[in-house]
Design a protein around this motif. Sequence first.
Motif, PDB file in Angstrom:
ATOM      1  N   PHE A 124       0.893  -1.190   0.179  1.00  0.00           N
ATOM      2  CA  PHE A 124      -0.038   0.064   0.058  1.00  0.00           C
ATOM      3  C   PHE A 124       0.969   1.339   0.020  1.00  0.00           C
ATOM      4  O   PHE A 124       0.509   2.317  -0.663  1.00  0.00           O
ATOM      5  N   ALA A 125       2.041   1.227   0.865  1.00  0.00           N
ATOM      6  CA  ALA A 125       2.706   2.323   0.886  1.00  0.00           C
ATOM      7  C   ALA A 125       3.426   3.120  -0.542  1.00  0.00           C
ATOM      8  O   ALA A 125       3.681   4.129  -0.796  1.00  0.00           O
ATOM      9  N   LEU A 126       3.464   1.948  -1.465  1.00  0.00           N
ATOM     10  CA  LEU A 126       3.997   2.507  -2.837  1.00  0.00           C
ATOM     11  C   LEU A 126       3.252   3.419  -3.434  1.00  0.00           C
ATOM     12  O   LEU A 126       3.454   4.010  -4.680  1.00  0.00           O
ATOM     13  N   ASN A 127       1.957   3.732  -2.965  1.00  0.00           N
ATOM     14  CA  ASN A 127       0.940   4.725  -3.619  1.00  0.00           C
ATOM     15  C   ASN A 127       1.749   6.157  -3.474  1.00  0.00           C
ATOM     16  O   ASN A 127       1.493   7.151  -4.241  1.00  0.00           O
ATOM     17  N   ARG A 128       2.532   6.267  -2.492  1.00  0.00           N
ATOM     18  CA  ARG A 128       3.446   7.313  -2.507  1.00  0.00           C
ATOM     19  C   ARG A 128       4.256   7.790  -3.744  1.00  0.00           C
ATOM     20  O   ARG A 128       4.822   8.730  -3.765  1.00  0.00           O
ATOM     21  N   ALA A 129       4.608   6.766  -4.268  1.00  0.00           N
ATOM     22  CA  ALA A 129       5.526   6.815  -5.344  1.00  0.00           C
ATOM     23  C   ALA A 129       4.838   6.909  -6.744  1.00  0.00           C
ATOM     24  O   ALA A 129       5.775   6.878  -7.861  1.00  0.00           O
ATOM     25  N   LEU A 130       3.613   7.234  -6.795  1.00  0.00           N
ATOM     26  CA  LEU A 130       2.815   7.046  -8.112  1.00  0.00           C
ATOM     27  C   LEU A 130       3.503   8.266  -9.075  1.00  0.00           C
ATOM     28  O   LEU A 130       3.483   8.005 -10.045  1.00  0.00           O
ATOM     29  N   MET A 131       3.986   9.268  -8.352  1.00  0.00           N
ATOM     30  CA  MET A 131       4.431  10.507  -9.215  1.00  0.00           C
ATOM     31  C   MET A 131       5.539  10.157  -9.997  1.00  0.00           C
ATOM     32  O   MET A 131       5.806  10.998 -10.709  1.00  0.00           O
ATOM     33  N   ILE A 132       6.425   8.933  -9.614  1.00  0.00           N
ATOM     34  CA  ILE A 132       7.574   8.739 -10.663  1.00  0.00           C
ATOM     35  C   ILE A 132       6.951   8.378 -12.006  1.00  0.00           C
ATOM     36  O   ILE A 132       8.001   8.510 -13.144  1.00  0.00           O
ATOM     37  N   ILE A 133       5.778   7.855 -12.323  1.00  0.00           N
ATOM     38  CA  ILE A 133       5.529   7.579 -13.627  1.00  0.00           C
ATOM     39  C   ILE A 133       5.650   8.279 -14.588  1.00  0.00           C
ATOM     40  O   ILE A 133       6.212   7.950 -15.573  1.00  0.00           O
ATOM     41  N   PRO A 134       4.972   9.683 -14.623  1.00  0.00           N
ATOM     42  CA  PRO A 134       5.275  10.565 -15.746  1.00  0.00           C
ATOM     43  C   PRO A 134       6.625  11.097 -15.964  1.00  0.00           C
ATOM     44  O   PRO A 134       6.909  10.801 -17.285  1.00  0.00           O
ATOM     45  N   PRO A 135       7.657  11.274 -14.927  1.00  0.00           N
ATOM     46  CA  PRO A 135       8.909  11.446 -15.527  1.00  0.00           C
ATOM     47  C   PRO A 135       9.623  10.477 -15.910  1.00  0.00           C
ATOM     48  O   PRO A 135      10.466  10.795 -16.833  1.00  0.00           O
ATOM     49  N   LEU A 136       9.345   9.221 -15.211  1.00  0.00           N
ATOM     50  CA  LEU A 136      10.067   8.172 -15.876  1.00  0.00           C
ATOM     51  C   LEU A 136       9.669   7.679 -17.496  1.00  0.00           C
ATOM     52  O   LEU A 136      10.527   7.633 -18.153  1.00  0.00           O
ATOM     53  N   ILE A 137       8.444   7.836 -17.601  1.00  0.00           N
ATOM     54  CA  ILE A 137       8.226   7.408 -19.115  1.00  0.00           C
ATOM     55  C   ILE A 137       8.578   8.372 -20.077  1.00  0.00           C
ATOM     56  O   ILE A 137       9.040   8.240 -21.111  1.00  0.00           O
ATOM     57  N   ILE A 138       8.477   9.881 -19.701  1.00  0.00           N
ATOM     58  CA  ILE A 138       8.999  11.059 -20.569  1.00  0.00           C
ATOM     59  C   ILE A 138      10.530  10.674 -20.790  1.00  0.00           C
ATOM     60  O   ILE A 138      11.104  11.063 -21.767  1.00  0.00           O
ATOM     61  N   ALA A 139      11.228  10.486 -19.709  1.00  0.00           N
ATOM     62  CA  ALA A 139      12.698  10.258 -19.697  1.00  0.00           C
ATOM     63  C   ALA A 139      12.983   8.955 -20.809  1.00  0.00           C
ATOM     64  O   ALA A 139      14.025   9.191 -21.425  1.00  0.00           O
ATOM     65  N   ILE A 140      12.407   8.029 -20.614  1.00  0.00           N
ATOM     66  CA  ILE A 140      12.579   6.850 -21.474  1.00  0.00           C
ATOM     67  C   ILE A 140      12.412   7.241 -22.794  1.00  0.00           C
ATOM     68  O   ILE A 140      12.997   6.985 -23.822  1.00  0.00           O
ATOM     69  N   LEU A 141      11.210   8.107 -23.061  1.00  0.00           N
ATOM     70  CA  LEU A 141      10.678   8.472 -24.400  1.00  0.00           C
ATOM     71  C   LEU A 141      11.961   9.586 -25.142  1.00  0.00           C
ATOM     72  O   LEU A 141      12.274   9.181 -26.074  1.00  0.00           O
ATOM     73  N   TRP A 142      12.494  10.487 -24.271  1.00  0.00           N
ATOM     74  CA  TRP A 142      13.517  11.213 -24.645  1.00  0.00           C
ATOM     75  C   TRP A 142      14.753  10.619 -25.230  1.00  0.00           C
ATOM     76  O   TRP A 142      15.477  10.710 -26.196  1.00  0.00           O
ATOM     77  N   VAL A 143      15.067   9.482 -24.369  1.00  0.00           N
ATOM     78  CA  VAL A 143      16.269   8.765 -24.721  1.00  0.00           C
ATOM     79  C   VAL A 143      15.847   8.020 -26.016  1.00  0.00           C
ATOM     80  O   VAL A 143      16.837   7.922 -27.053  1.00  0.00           O
ATOM     81  N   SER A 144      14.806   7.446 -26.096  1.00  0.00           N
ATOM     82  CA  SER A 144      14.413   6.837 -27.270  1.00  0.00           C
ATOM     83  C   SER A 144      14.340   7.679 -28.663  1.00  0.00           C
ATOM     84  O   SER A 144      14.902   7.171 -29.740  1.00  0.00           O
ATOM     85  N   LEU A 145      13.784   8.789 -28.427  1.00  0.00           N
ATOM     86  CA  LEU A 145      13.715   9.845 -29.467  1.00  0.00           C
ATOM     87  C   LEU A 145      15.192  10.157 -30.096  1.00  0.00           C
ATOM     88  O   LEU A 145      15.560  10.361 -31.144  1.00  0.00           O
ATOM     89  N   GLU A 146      16.097  10.415 -29.103  1.00  0.00           N
ATOM     90  CA  GLU A 146      17.402  10.839 -29.411  1.00  0.00           C
ATOM     91  C   GLU A 146      18.228   9.689 -30.008  1.00  0.00           C
ATOM     92  O   GLU A 146      18.671   9.921 -31.315  1.00  0.00           O
TER      93      GLU A 146
END
Length: 616
Positions: free
Chosen positions: A427-449
């Motif tokens: 249950f405590a991992l709900n506090r880490a939900l905010m990592i999803i958007p930065p993580l996805i966009i960072a992966i996308l950035w690497v991929s597009l470069e």
Amino acid sequence: MPSGQANTVTSNRNPFHGLMRFFHNINRIYDETIDAPCKKHTMHNLFRVTVVLVILELLAYAIEGIFSWVAVRIWLLMGFGYFLGLAYVVIRALGKDILERRILSLTVIGFIAFVTFFGVGNLQLLNINYESVLQVPTGLDDFQAPDFNYTSSGFDTPNGTLGYPSRHYLLLALPALLGGRTVLALQLGYALIFFSGLLICYAGLRNLIVKKWNLNPLIAALAVLSFFTFPYLFEFLKTFEQAMLPISYIMHAIGWFLLIIDRINWYRLLNLMWVGGMLATGYTPMLGSWGIMLAAVLSLWIAYAFNQRKYLPDQKIAKTDALIGLSSVILYMIVFCISTFPVRATHTMELRTLSDLMPILNTGLQVFFLGRPVAFIGILLPVVLAYLFLGIIGRLGIFHFAISGWVLGMVGFALVLTGYDRPTPEFALNRALMIIPPLIIAILWVSLEWIRKRKFNLKPLYLAGVLIILLSSVIWNFTRPTYQVYKYFNFIKPVRFIIADVLQQAKNRNFHQKSSPEMVFYTDDPLKTNFADYMKYFFPNARVTVVFQDKIFPNNVEELTAIHVANGAFVYADSGKHISLDELGIPGNYPVETVSFPIDNSPYSVQRVIVPANMQ
């Protein structure tokens, strides 16, 4: 052909020509005034305004009175302008999709809207959260104070105030303030903040993908869609409470930051400033979102200060202007964060004991990295693990090293901090939900470069394949049984049906939200003893008594006595319990009815007695 005849033919061929011309003129005015490139002294004026705002904020906390009265109204006015600007930016982005016939992009955004708002306000489909019925009333109560309790802490529970800064509850309470204390209004505030975050994130990402990489804007829609491939998100998406605020507001901040990467001006900086202040003055896990966004703005400031051109926008702007503008955001975010320390409770940031730490980390990290006993990441697990590994060993550069470290740090903090209720690691991992958007966009950035450097041809067919994979994953997450983490909801399903019946009976008998009826609830289930919390939202003036075995709640009631039925009464007895009219002092001419609700394909029965107001 005569010119007049030609114009008639053109008009007939394009019936929306006038409307398109109108919006074109609006866009031109917007681009030349509000969202114009930086002009001389604009950033200096922005910095002066920022200094006034932060001094006012500090005085509001130190002295209150007239300062907090003025500060909250300026903050709300800025918020009103913020959401107007957000709406315009999003409409422009979607308008481009329409004009360019980006059917797939529009379909994805429509699907995301459906997933977000499905079941909102419908107790037959969704549970009602036992914390949001306390959070939203906090905001409603705050609106009654002269300064809207701008500098106070809020979220009162039977165990006391949890000590979260109160101002973000004002926004959540706006639908209920304007539309009444309905189920829809209760859930709509959370849903709108989340969905508007998705939209501005899409708009910022779309703008950058088209301008920086000259690629299909469908990629932006796919990136936002991929947020929903995380199964863990669905555990909390439909609970509509403050656990969704950190991920919601970080999407807002990311959207504006991506727009700033394209063009720095006072308008975009001011919007990032306002949402950065929200990250600083809200629910404690939002400080993690605040930290990464502050680091992002600082990184851009450093890039300008040391002329790191490869990290800067193509926009021509004086170095001094860029530094002053970014300094305004940094100053605002830091001061607004520091100012909340006197009212922010410290017990929510205590660490777990060493004896608890290892088993909690073991279970929590298995959830995050291995997807057991419940999955956090889902179908993108191999991609995420590869990114985190390459990022943390430095193969992707300093920025991706920082993001990877932040992601892992947020997961660790989510597990080791006690919070106010010492949750299980799952249950405590709900506090880490905010990592999803930065993580996805960072992966996308690497991929597009990588695609740009290798001049890889990203054909529409490839994007269609990715779309099918992502949609399949999201549909699976959307339709699978929920509450594998939020298990509490599996045991209190009858509560929402009882509440729905209370609301329907109140409507049938002309009770209104300011009515003060007597409410009694008999139960042997300890998970249902917080019935008064739910009624605090719907009927704040009601006197609610819960009879649990041989205990009577609230605690100041020592024994159940006859109730006063002049203002009306709602009496419910949970399955297996019975209502005693004599004990309650209710005349016998009011029938004890048995009502059944279908729960998991099985009937669930309760008893009820309803006494209309002003009748005995």
